[in-house]
Design a protein around this motif. Structure first.
Motif, PDB file in Angstrom:
ATOM      1  N   HIS A 175       0.810  -1.230   0.000  1.00 19.93           N
ATOM      2  CA  HIS A 175       0.000   0.000   0.000  1.00 19.93           C
ATOM      3  C   HIS A 175       0.838   1.274   0.000  1.00 19.93           C
ATOM      4  CE1 HIS A 175       0.935   0.482   4.284  1.00 19.93           C
ATOM      5  NE2 HIS A 175       0.511  -0.752   4.494  1.00 19.93           N
ATOM      6  N   GLY A 176       2.077   1.245   0.524  1.00 24.86           N
ATOM      7  CA  GLY A 176       2.956   2.409   0.469  1.00 24.86           C
ATOM      8  C   GLY A 176       2.564   3.558   1.373  1.00 24.86           C
ATOM      9  N   ASP A 177       1.779   3.310   2.419  1.00 22.95           N
ATOM     10  CA  ASP A 177       1.336   4.363   3.332  1.00 22.95           C
ATOM     11  C   ASP A 177       2.284   4.397   4.528  1.00 22.95           C
ATOM     12  OD1 ASP A 177       0.045   6.246   4.794  1.00 22.95           O
ATOM     13  OD2 ASP A 177      -1.889   5.198   4.900  1.00 22.95           O
ATOM     14  N   THR A 178       3.173   5.398   4.569  1.00 27.88           N
ATOM     15  CA  THR A 178       4.137   5.495   5.658  1.00 27.88           C
ATOM     16  C   THR A 178       3.467   5.869   6.976  1.00 27.88           C
ATOM     17  OG1 THR A 178       4.564   7.793   4.999  1.00 27.88           O
ATOM     18  CG2 THR A 178       6.023   6.105   4.109  1.00 27.88           C
ATOM     19  N   ASN A 179       2.401   6.636   6.925  1.00 31.37           N
ATOM     20  CA  ASN A 179       1.716   7.045   8.148  1.00 31.37           C
ATOM     21  C   ASN A 179       1.103   5.851   8.870  1.00 31.37           C
ATOM     22  OD1 ASN A 179       0.623   8.752  10.103  1.00 31.37           O
ATOM     23  ND2 ASN A 179      -1.275   9.015   8.964  1.00 31.37           N
ATOM     24  N   GLU A 180       0.569   4.916   8.127  1.00 30.82           N
ATOM     25  CA  GLU A 180      -0.016   3.723   8.748  1.00 30.82           C
ATOM     26  C   GLU A 180       1.053   2.898   9.455  1.00 30.82           C
ATOM     27  OE1 GLU A 180      -2.535  -0.290   7.477  1.00 30.82           O
ATOM     28  OE2 GLU A 180      -2.283   1.383   6.075  1.00 30.82           O
ATOM     29  N   VAL A 181       2.228   2.774   8.844  1.00 33.76           N
ATOM     30  CA  VAL A 181       3.320   2.026   9.477  1.00 33.76           C
ATOM     31  C   VAL A 181       3.755   2.727  10.765  1.00 33.76           C
ATOM     32  CG1 VAL A 181       5.654   1.137   9.167  1.00 33.76           C
ATOM     33  CG2 VAL A 181       4.071   1.148   7.254  1.00 33.76           C
ATOM     34  N   ALA A 182       3.841   4.058  10.741  1.00 32.95           N
ATOM     35  CA  ALA A 182       4.237   4.798  11.940  1.00 32.95           C
ATOM     36  C   ALA A 182       3.225   4.608  13.061  1.00 32.95           C
ATOM     37  CB  ALA A 182       4.385   6.281  11.601  1.00 32.95           C
ATOM     38  N   GLU A 183       1.939   4.572  12.740  1.00 35.83           N
ATOM     39  CA  GLU A 183       0.918   4.370  13.770  1.00 35.83           C
ATOM     40  C   GLU A 183       0.988   2.960  14.353  1.00 35.83           C
ATOM     41  OE1 GLU A 183      -2.794   5.264  11.985  1.00 35.83           O
ATOM     42  OE2 GLU A 183      -2.479   7.442  11.947  1.00 35.83           O
ATOM     43  N   LEU A 184       1.241   1.980  13.508  1.00 33.71           N
ATOM     44  CA  LEU A 184       1.339   0.605  14.008  1.00 33.71           C
ATOM     45  C   LEU A 184       2.562   0.422  14.901  1.00 33.71           C
ATOM     46  CD1 LEU A 184       0.365  -1.424  10.807  1.00 33.71           C
ATOM     47  CD2 LEU A 184      -1.029  -1.008  12.819  1.00 33.71           C
ATOM     48  N   LEU A 185       3.690   1.035  14.517  1.00 36.51           N
ATOM     49  CA  LEU A 185       4.891   0.918  15.338  1.00 36.51           C
ATOM     50  C   LEU A 185       4.761   1.695  16.637  1.00 36.51           C
ATOM     51  CD1 LEU A 185       7.700   1.203  12.620  1.00 36.51           C
ATOM     52  CD2 LEU A 185       6.819  -0.860  13.714  1.00 36.51           C
ATOM     53  N   ALA A 186       4.011   2.804  16.608  1.00 39.03           N
ATOM     54  CA  ALA A 186       3.833   3.592  17.830  1.00 39.03           C
ATOM     55  C   ALA A 186       3.013   2.839  18.868  1.00 39.03           C
ATOM     56  CB  ALA A 186       3.168   4.925  17.495  1.00 39.03           C
ATOM     57  N   GLU A 187       2.150   1.928  18.422  1.00 40.22           N
ATOM     58  CA  GLU A 187       1.347   1.148  19.355  1.00 40.22           C
ATOM     59  C   GLU A 187       2.157   0.057  20.042  1.00 40.22           C
ATOM     60  OE1 GLU A 187      -1.887  -0.354  17.111  1.00 40.22           O
ATOM     61  OE2 GLU A 187      -2.835   1.614  16.799  1.00 40.22           O
ATOM     62  N   LEU A 188       3.331  -0.264  19.503  1.00 40.45           N
ATOM     63  CA  LEU A 188       4.182  -1.300  20.080  1.00 40.45           C
ATOM     64  C   LEU A 188       5.207  -0.668  21.008  1.00 40.45           C
ATOM     65  CD1 LEU A 188       4.865  -3.393  16.843  1.00 40.45           C
ATOM     66  CD2 LEU A 188       3.114  -3.812  18.566  1.00 40.45           C
ATOM     67  N   ASN A 189       5.504  -1.352  22.066  1.00 40.83           N
ATOM     68  CA  ASN A 189       6.542  -0.908  22.998  1.00 40.83           C
ATOM     69  C   ASN A 189       7.855  -1.558  22.573  1.00 40.83           C
ATOM     70  OD1 ASN A 189       8.033   0.029  25.109  1.00 40.83           O
ATOM     71  ND2 ASN A 189       6.862  -1.008  26.729  1.00 40.83           N
ATOM     72  N   LEU A 190       8.548  -0.916  21.613  1.00 40.17           N
ATOM     73  CA  LEU A 190       9.772  -1.500  21.057  1.00 40.17           C
ATOM     74  C   LEU A 190      10.929  -1.432  22.042  1.00 40.17           C
ATOM     75  CD1 LEU A 190       9.534  -0.089  17.424  1.00 40.17           C
ATOM     76  CD2 LEU A 190       8.919  -2.362  18.221  1.00 40.17           C
ATOM     77  N   GLY A 191      11.010  -0.363  22.797  1.00 37.62           N
ATOM     78  CA  GLY A 191      12.097  -0.233  23.757  1.00 37.62           C
ATOM     79  C   GLY A 191      13.447  -0.123  23.079  1.00 37.62           C
ATOM     80  N   SER A 192      14.374  -0.942  23.522  1.00 36.79           N
ATOM     81  CA  SER A 192      15.733  -0.917  22.956  1.00 36.79           C
ATOM     82  C   SER A 192      15.822  -1.592  21.607  1.00 36.79           C
ATOM     83  CB  SER A 192      16.705  -1.598  23.926  1.00 36.79           C
ATOM     84  OG  SER A 192      16.307  -2.951  24.158  1.00 36.79           O
ATOM     85  N   MET A 193      14.749  -2.250  21.150  1.00 34.41           N
ATOM     86  CA  MET A 193      14.777  -2.940  19.857  1.00 34.41           C
ATOM     87  C   MET A 193      14.308  -2.053  18.706  1.00 34.41           C
ATOM     88  SD  MET A 193      13.440  -6.778  20.792  1.00 34.41           S
ATOM     89  CE  MET A 193      11.899  -6.186  21.483  1.00 34.41           C
TER      90      MET A 193
END
Length: 466
Positions: A175-193
């Motif tokens: 789909h090429g939607d960068t905003n959607e990827v940013a929202e999905l990653l923001a919902e995850l607690n990535l921490g040091s990863m």
């Protein structure tokens, strides 16, 4: 001797005990079910009194169901009717969901003002205000007033990192939607990863198309400052350079591609310009040195050369039509000079426009019509058959390309007088080669041939020659 009046009124001990207990045997027969009746004269009157008492008890049980609108018992035990003389039906089951009062009081309005019943939170239109904390409450705690409630997301485990991020990146390639990827990653607690996101995205892009690499570069630029920091991006490229020996096993050109990613990142200002200087004289890996050299060469190019922001090219449908037509024409000219079918197939695949392959067929046939000699005809015929067998050009795209030539043949014939004859010859060869159907061959237009009689040929008919 007759007793005195005092002696006659004094009761016996037995009567005195019965009198103290409130038991009078002579009145037992005058009371039935708690109802006082006159002294009975016969057993039939007792039976009638019992029936009236039973009817009165039955009326008491049903009085709460008919809301006081039903029958009532008169003083003499008769059942009285309503005002109009009819008995309103009782509804023990049909009015279970009725919210009107059944107590026989009030004006028949809904009980509790309409706020009663299952699943009802107060009367309609009621607005609930914030409940004030009672300081005198024994459970009152001062810390509750300054308490802030927030949703806590547990940190993502290292074993689930790749399973969670890989589908997000692969869907982004679609789909090429960068905003959607940013929202999905923001919902995850990535921490040091968090630094592992660019590593995984670039690793997937190395095995994908050039358009996917362009999308990956755009994604890294968008995420930097929103989800990722500049330090995360630098540490991710450091890890990519360390893992290059393993990446080269799957993708032989990984060193050159990682170098292009580094150059694009510096150009997009998500990597500092001094990033390459920090590796000078400190690189022992051959593949890492090749990647850094590739990035340095690309960054030294000026505007008149290859632009770093166009290092991956424009993917597929993002290119303008005029540019695609020029590249297809150049591809055909290079093929006529080299005759390499596989190289032509690779270049056509890299354009990533399978929906536009009919333009390639159209340009190939027009090149045959404008050429001189049989060499071009044979080579184009061989190329189209090769691309059709390898399924690069589908049947639908091949048909649309030929139909476009059929529609424009009248205009082409103005510049090429023998266009009709060459087209018929090429279509017959194409049908013989097996990559067009008989129906498409029959649709080939032909110019009407005039017959005329010459004065000196003895009345013989002549066909117009080309």
């Amino acid at each position: 001797t007759p007793l005195s009046p005092l002696c006659r009124l004094s009761p016996t001990p037995t009567n005195r005990r019965d009198e103290e207990n409130g038991i009078y045997t002579n009145n037992i027969k005058n009371e039935i079910n708690g109802n006082w009746i006159s002294a009975p004269t016969s057993s039939s009157s007792i039976h009638e009194a019992r029936l009236k008492a039973k009817a009165k008890r039955r009326l008491r049980k049903t009085s709460s169901r008919d809301s006081g609108r039903g029958d009532s018992l008169s003083d003499n035990g008769d059942v009285s009717r309503g005002t109009n003389g009819t008995v309103p039906p009782t509804s023990p089951k049909s009015k279970l969901l009725d919210r009107k009062s059944r107590a026989g009081k009030g004006r028949g309005l809904p009980k509790k003002g309409g706020a009663g019943g299952k699943g009802v939170w107060g009367p309609p239109g009621e607005v609930y205000d914030l409940e004030e904390v009672d300081v005198k409450d024994p459970n009152y705690d001062e810390a509750q007033e300054s308490c802030v409630y927030a949703t806590v997301v547990p940190p993502l485990e290292e074993g689930d990192f790749e399973k969670t991020i890989t589908p997000i990146v692969q869907e982004y390639f679609e789909h090429g939607d960068t905003n959607e990827v940013a929202e999905l990653l923001a919902e995850l607690n990535l921490g040091s990863m968090s630094s592992g996101v660019p590593v995984l995205a670039v690793s997937l892009a190395l095995e994908a198309k050039a358009s996917h690499r362009e999308l990956t570069s755009r994604l890294l630029t968008y995420l930097c400052g929103r989800v990722l920091s500049h330090k995360d991006v630098e540490s991710s490229f450091d890890k990519l350079l360390r893992e290059l020996p393993d990446l080269v096993l799957d993708t032989p050109g990984a060193a050159q591609l990682v170098g292009q990613f580094i150059a694009r990142a510096v150009r997009d200002k998500i990597l500092s310009k001094s990033y390459l200087d920090g590796y000078k004289g400190r690189v022992d890996c051959v593949h890492a040195r090749a990647a850094l050299d590739r990035a340095a060469v690309l960054l030294k190019m000026r505007m008149d050369g290859l632009r770093v922001d166009k290092v991956w090219g424009a993917g597929g449908g993002q290119r303008p039509v005029t540019q695609l037509v020029k590249e297809m024409t150049l591809l055909l000219k290079e093929y006529i000079l080299s005759g390499d079918n596989q190289e032509a197939e690779r270049c056509l695949r890299e354009l990533e426009v399978p929906h536009f392959h009919h333009e390639f067929v159209y340009e190939a046939v027009v090149m045959v019509l404008e050429s001189k000699g049989e060499k071009t005809l044979k080579m184009v015929l061989q190329l189209l058959k090769f691309l059709w067998v390898s399924s690069v050009i589908t049947v639908d795209q091949m048909r649309r390309g030929y139909e476009r030539v059929y529609m424009d043949i009248a205009e082409i014939n103005i510049d090429v007088p023998r266009a009709y004859f060459i087209l018929e010859h090429f279509v017959d060869k194409s049908f013989s080669a097996g990559f067009i159907c008989e129906n498409l061959r029959d649709l080939c237009p032909s110019r009407g041939r005039k017959r005329f009689v010459s004065e000196g040929d003895g009345g013989r008919f002549k066909l117009e020659s080309y």
